[in-house]
Design an enzyme around this catalytic site. Structure first.
Site, PDB file in Angstrom:
ATOM      1  N   HIS A  50       0.839  -1.192   0.000  1.00 50.45           N
ATOM      2  CA  HIS A  50       0.000   0.000   0.000  1.00 50.45           C
ATOM      3  C   HIS A  50       0.881   1.252   0.000  1.00 50.45           C
ATOM      4  CE1 HIS A  50       0.613  -0.461   4.462  1.00 50.45           C
ATOM      5  NE2 HIS A  50       0.784   0.841   4.355  1.00 50.45           N
TER       6      HIS A  50
HETATM    7  P1  TYD Z   1      -2.114  -3.166   7.455  1.00 52.11           P
HETATM    8  O1  TYD Z   1      -1.770  -1.730   7.396  1.00 52.11           O
HETATM    9  O2  TYD Z   1      -2.910  -3.754   6.346  1.00 52.11           O
HETATM   10  O3  TYD Z   1      -0.777  -4.024   7.605  1.00 52.11           O
HETATM   11  P2  TYD Z   1       0.449  -4.124   6.578  1.00 52.11           P
HETATM   12  O4  TYD Z   1       0.267  -3.064   5.549  1.00 52.11           O
HETATM   13  O5  TYD Z   1       1.653  -3.904   7.419  1.00 52.11           O
HETATM   14  O6  TYD Z   1       0.440  -5.486   5.998  1.00 52.11           O
HETATM   15  O7  TYD Z   1      -2.854  -3.416   8.833  1.00 52.11           O
HETATM   16  C1  TYD Z   1      -3.320  -4.692   9.225  1.00 52.11           C
HETATM   17  C2  TYD Z   1      -4.570  -4.485  10.086  1.00 52.11           C
HETATM   18  O8  TYD Z   1      -4.257  -3.751  11.262  1.00 52.11           O
HETATM   19  C3  TYD Z   1      -5.665  -3.752   9.368  1.00 52.11           C
HETATM   20  O9  TYD Z   1      -6.900  -4.375   9.698  1.00 52.11           O
HETATM   21  C4  TYD Z   1      -5.637  -2.382   9.971  1.00 52.11           C
HETATM   22  C5  TYD Z   1      -5.082  -2.598  11.359  1.00 52.11           C
HETATM   23  N1  TYD Z   1      -4.269  -1.464  11.854  1.00 52.11           N
HETATM   24  C6  TYD Z   1      -4.727  -0.710  12.918  1.00 52.11           C
HETATM   25  O10 TYD Z   1      -5.803  -0.941  13.488  1.00 52.11           O
HETATM   26  N2  TYD Z   1      -3.949   0.314  13.376  1.00 52.11           N
HETATM   27  C7  TYD Z   1      -2.753   0.620  12.796  1.00 52.11           C
HETATM   28  O11 TYD Z   1      -2.078   1.575  13.244  1.00 52.11           O
HETATM   29  C8  TYD Z   1      -2.299  -0.167  11.687  1.00 52.11           C
HETATM   30  C9  TYD Z   1      -0.993   0.135  11.011  1.00 52.11           C
HETATM   31  C10 TYD Z   1      -3.103  -1.202  11.247  1.00 52.11           C
END
Ligand code: TYD
Length: 133
Positions: A50
């Protein structure tokens, strides 16, 4: 200009061991509003995929290592986050992926804003449209 903006954190060491401080005033180019960390990443799992519309982040592996790729829509570069001294500044509109997590990897991320799903760009096609317009 390289996409890899490394921040070197000085280690404060003495006979007891090591300590690293991350302070907005010296090393982090924004006021820190949120801290999260990624750990226990399972084998062959990659994360990220992302970009952000506005949010800025600094990432550092405080334990273990992972390989991060950064992409601005025109070029892609990779860097190993393999030292607690080595942070990476990730600006808005940068697509990031994290691969090859070691078992002991703890990836710490500092962010300038609270979590907001609406700030995410999770489609690479949409990311390319935004960055190449
Ligand atoms: P995500 O950003 O998709 O993880 P990555 O990009 O590192 O693979 O986040 C995974 C899950 O965690 C998603 O459901 C959103 C949640 N999340 C939060 O609740 N708070 C946060 O600060 C972050 C970064 C993610």
């Amino acid at each position: 200009m390289s996409l890899i903006k490394i921040i070197n954190f000085p280690t404060i060491g003495d006979e007891r061991g090591s300590l690293i401080a991350m302070e907005a005033k010296d090393q982090i180019p924004f006021n820190i509003k949120r801290v999260y960390f990624i750990f226990d990443t399972q084998k062959n799992v990659s994360r990220g995929f992302h970009a952000h519309k506005d949010h800025q982040q600094v990432a550092v592996c405080v334990s273990g290592k992972c390989r991060m790729t950064l992409d601005d829509g025109k070029k892609s570069e990779e860097v190993w986050l393999d030292s607690p001294n080595k942070g990476i500044f990730i600006d808005k509109h940068i697509w990031r992926e994290m691969h090859d997590f070691s078992d002991d990897c703890v990836l710490l991320v500092l962010a300038n804003e609270n979590y907001s799903e609406s700030d995410y760009i999770r489609s690479y096609d949409q990311f390319l449209k935004i960055t190449n317009q």
